[in-house]
Each structure stands twice: as structure tokens, then as C-alpha cells.
Scaffold this motif. Structure first.
Motif, short mmCIF file in Angstrom:
data_model
loop_
_atom_site.label_atom_id
_atom_site.label_comp_id
_atom_site.label_asym_id
_atom_site.label_seq_id
_atom_site.Cartn_x
_atom_site.Cartn_y
_atom_site.Cartn_z
N ILE A 1 -21.79 11.68 -13.99
CA ILE A 1 -21.92 11.21 -12.56
C ILE A 1 -21.19 10.99 -12.06
CG2 ILE A 1 -21.17 8.20 -11.88
CD1 ILE A 1 -22.66 7.65 -14.07
N LEU A 2 -19.76 11.39 -12.37
CA LEU A 2 -18.25 11.58 -11.05
C LEU A 2 -19.50 12.84 -10.18
CD1 LEU A 2 -15.77 10.04 -12.71
CD2 LEU A 2 -16.02 9.99 -10.35
N LEU A 3 -19.28 13.90 -12.01
CA LEU A 3 -19.09 15.31 -11.45
C LEU A 3 -20.67 15.52 -10.15
CD1 LEU A 3 -19.49 17.30 -14.86
CD2 LEU A 3 -17.63 17.33 -12.58
N GLU A 4 -21.66 14.95 -10.96
CA GLU A 4 -23.19 15.14 -9.67
C GLU A 4 -22.85 14.49 -8.65
OE1 GLU A 4 -27.77 13.37 -9.63
OE2 GLU A 4 -26.53 12.87 -11.32
N ALA A 5 -22.28 13.19 -8.53
CA ALA A 5 -22.02 12.68 -6.92
C ALA A 5 -21.07 13.73 -6.11
CB ALA A 5 -21.26 11.41 -6.86
N ASN A 6 -19.74 14.53 -6.58
CA ASN A 6 -19.06 14.86 -5.92
C ASN A 6 -19.24 16.67 -5.69
OD1 ASN A 6 -16.69 13.34 -5.12
ND2 ASN A 6 -16.87 12.57 -7.54
N ALA A 7 -20.81 16.40 -6.26
CA ALA A 7 -20.88 18.67 -6.49
C ALA A 7 -21.43 18.90 -4.91
CB ALA A 7 -21.49 19.11 -7.12
#
Length: 340
Positions: A73-79
Motif C-alpha cells: 500500500i505504501l509503495l503503490e501510494a508513493n510511486a
């Protein structure tokens, strides 16, 4: 008085010159991601997210399903937002670059996606911890070494507790502030501004099962606390231990206290230098606690003064009410001096 949302607070911070638009956007994105994690945590067994994922993280620890979900979730949101140059996670060996298809920003994000995940299956509070650094201007493709900055260079740090309520605690170096998620409107709302940790306390958090492994200064210090009002401290102390750093630190941010995870013989026997991760846990928590008037040390030196040597470096952690942290640190330095 009208409630102040996180977005309104971030606008205030921009107007005050404490942050720029890019950092404001980064915090908004992290907060939105944490709201998604909160939903997944709250579904529990109904969402099929409990139990082990069947994989190990970079430290060789068994991953929970929610560890993996929270990390994704954090990786996808910040990409894709254009506010990051790269990010690093406790769950991954190497930093995650921003895909070439998306614009890149000037910040580095580090996070522990789900701290205390061993408590998930028993419905005890868990949380997310994050830290923000500036990417060196001349670096186009950040590598692990570009993240190795002392805690004193952090631009922002925060944690989110997923408990009876979902709470975000945040600092930009101008005090530490608490926001509570209003689920009816879907926004984090300012619930405490300029949190202050009392300098004195009668409450401590430590894993007593490791007592036989502690070094002599920690044995001395905890022995004095346990002796109570008839001992050298002249008062009784209470012990609390959740085994979730976010939950233990949030209690300290709420009513004072101290948290200890010292160096011990068991850690040394494995060739280690501490239990908790400097970049993902110790530095951001130290920043938050110091901004609330507390102290944070390894038992020998200030945590945020350390020059990191590895992305997943581990250190001992003493943090919370200033007088107690300073006393425990003094005992360790005194013992080191006597040995020298």
C-alpha cells in the motif's frame, strides 16, 4: 472552535515556512495510505489478512500477511505523485526507485509499514512509522548510501497507531502534534498540538524476560526502579510492556514514561549491536520524542547524532521522559568509564 484537519495544518506549516509544497504532498499521500492500512487492519479475520504470509523479510523474520499488504500500500501510494526520489522499507533489502514513467521529487521516504505485527493476530494495537529525508541534489538515482543520513537531518517523522482509534503523530521539527482519524468524514483532525512529555515519570516499559541478559548498568537501573519507595529512588514505579513500539511510545506521548530496548548478551552473542532499526524506528521516534521535550539515546549517545552505516542497522533504544533517559544513559557511560 472549528476542528483543524491535517490538510489545513499542512497549509499552516507551508505559510509558516516550515515545509514546502512537495513535502506537504508527501505527508498527505502517506496519511491516505495509512487510512487504507487502517481499513485492512480493522477487517481482521473478515478480510482474510491474519496469519503468516509464508515469506521472510530481509532480516529473516517471518512476515505476516498484513506486513506485506501494508508495504505494498505504501509503495503503490508513493510511486506516482512526483514527491519522492526513492523510498526504503524495513521489509525490503534495497531501496525502491520511482518508476521511470513517473516524475521524481526531492525527498527520500523510509518506513516500517506495520510495527508490532506479531500482535496482529491477538488484536493488540500496531502501527506504521515513517521518516523523511532530503535527497542529495546531485543524485539522480538514489542508492542505499544516500539514505544514510543522521537523524538530525530528518525533515519530518511520524507514526500512526491502529487501535481503538487511528491516530497520527507528526513532527516537522517544530513540535510534535497528534491527529485523530474521523471515520465519518475520512479526515485526520488535529486533536493535540505541541505535545509535551513530562520530564519526570514513574512508569517504564521494558521486556523483563531479557533481564538475565542485560549489561550491569541496566541491571542496576531497573533494580532501583523495582526497589520502589524503599530503594534509592524513593518512589514506586509501574511497568508497562505492549511489545509494539508504536503502542508503547504513544503511551509515553500521552502520559509520559520511558521505553527501553537495551543492548544485552543475547544480542551480542549473535554479533548484533541492538534490536531496533535505526533508520526505520529509532531515528523517527527519537525525532518525535525530542520535539515533545523528551530524550532519546542508545544508552551511550544521542540516537539522532549517530552516523548510519547500513540501511538496516540496529541500535539500542532508550527514549521518553528526559530525566529517566538521562539517568539510565549516565549509568552506562559511568560503567564504560570505569572499564576504560
Amino acid at each position: 472552535m472549528r476542528p483543524i484537519t491535517l490538510i489545513q495544518f499542512l497549509i499552516e506549516e507551508r505559510r509558516a515556512g516550515h515545509i514546502n509544497a512537495e513535502l506537504s504532498l508527501l505527508i498527505e499521500v502517506v496519511a491516505r495510505a495509512c487510512k487504507r492500512i487502517a481499513v485492512a487492519v480493522n477487517k481482521g479475520a473478515l478480510g482474510g489478512v491474519l496469519g503468516n504470509a509464508g515469506t521472510d523479510n530481509v532480516q529473516g523474520e517471518a512476515q505476516k500477511k498484513l506486513d506485506v499488504i501494508s508495504n505494498e500500500i505504501l509503495l503503490e501510494a508513493n510511486a506516482w505523485g512526483g514527491h519522492l526520489a526513492a523510498c526504503a522499507s524495513e521489509e525490503m533489502e534495497d531501496p525502491q526507485p520511482i518508476p521511470d514513467m513517473y516524475p521524481k521529487g526531492h525527498h527520500l521516504l523510509l518506513f516500517d509499514p506495520l510495527d508490532g505485527s506479531s500482535n496482529i493476530d491477538v488484536n493488540v494495537s500496531v502501527g506504521t512509522i515513517f521518516s523523511v529525508l532530503r535527497c542529495p541534489d546531485e543524485v539522480a538515482e538514489p542508492k542505499a548510501e544516500h539514505f544514510l543520513q543522521p537523524g538530525t537531518t530528518q525533515l519530518a517523522a511520524g507514526y500512526v497507531v491502529y487501535g481503538p482509534s487511528t491516530v497520527l503523530v507528526l513532527t516537522f521539527g517544530h513540535g510534535s502534534h497528534e491527529f485523530t482519524l474521523d471515520r465519518e468524514v475520512g479526515s485526520f483532525v488535529l486533536s493535540r498540538r505541541d505535545i509535551r512529555i513530562p520530564e519526570q515519570t514513574a512508569e517504564f516499559a521494558i521486556n523483563m524476560s531479557n533481564q538475565r541478559h542485560w549489561q550491569a548498568p541496566m541491571q542496576r537501573y531497573i533494580g532501583e526502579l523495582l526497589a520502589g519507595k524503599d530503594g534509592p529512588r524513593g518512589k514506586d514505579f509501574n511497568m508497562r510492556w505492549v511489545a509494539s513500539m508504536v503502542a508503547d511510545v504513544h503511551r509515553i506521548m500521552t502520559r509520559g514514561g520511558v521505553f527501553y530496548y537495551p543492548l544485552d548478551a543475547k544480542i551480542l552473542a549473535k554479533g548484533g549491536a541492538g534490536k531496533l532499526r535505526l533508520m526505520y524506528e529509532a531515528n523517527p521516534m527519537a525525532f518525535i520524542v525530542e520535539q515533545a521535550g523528551g530524550a532519546a539515546s542508545t544508552g551511550r549517545e544521542r540516537i539522532m547524532a549517530l552516523q548510519p552505516t547500513a540501511l538496516h542497522q540496529r541500535v539500542p533504544v532508550f527514549l521518553g521522559s528526559k530525566q529517566e533517559v538521562e539517568l539510565a544513559t549516565h549509568y552506562h557511560r559511568e560503567a564504560d568509564g570505569a572499564q576504560g
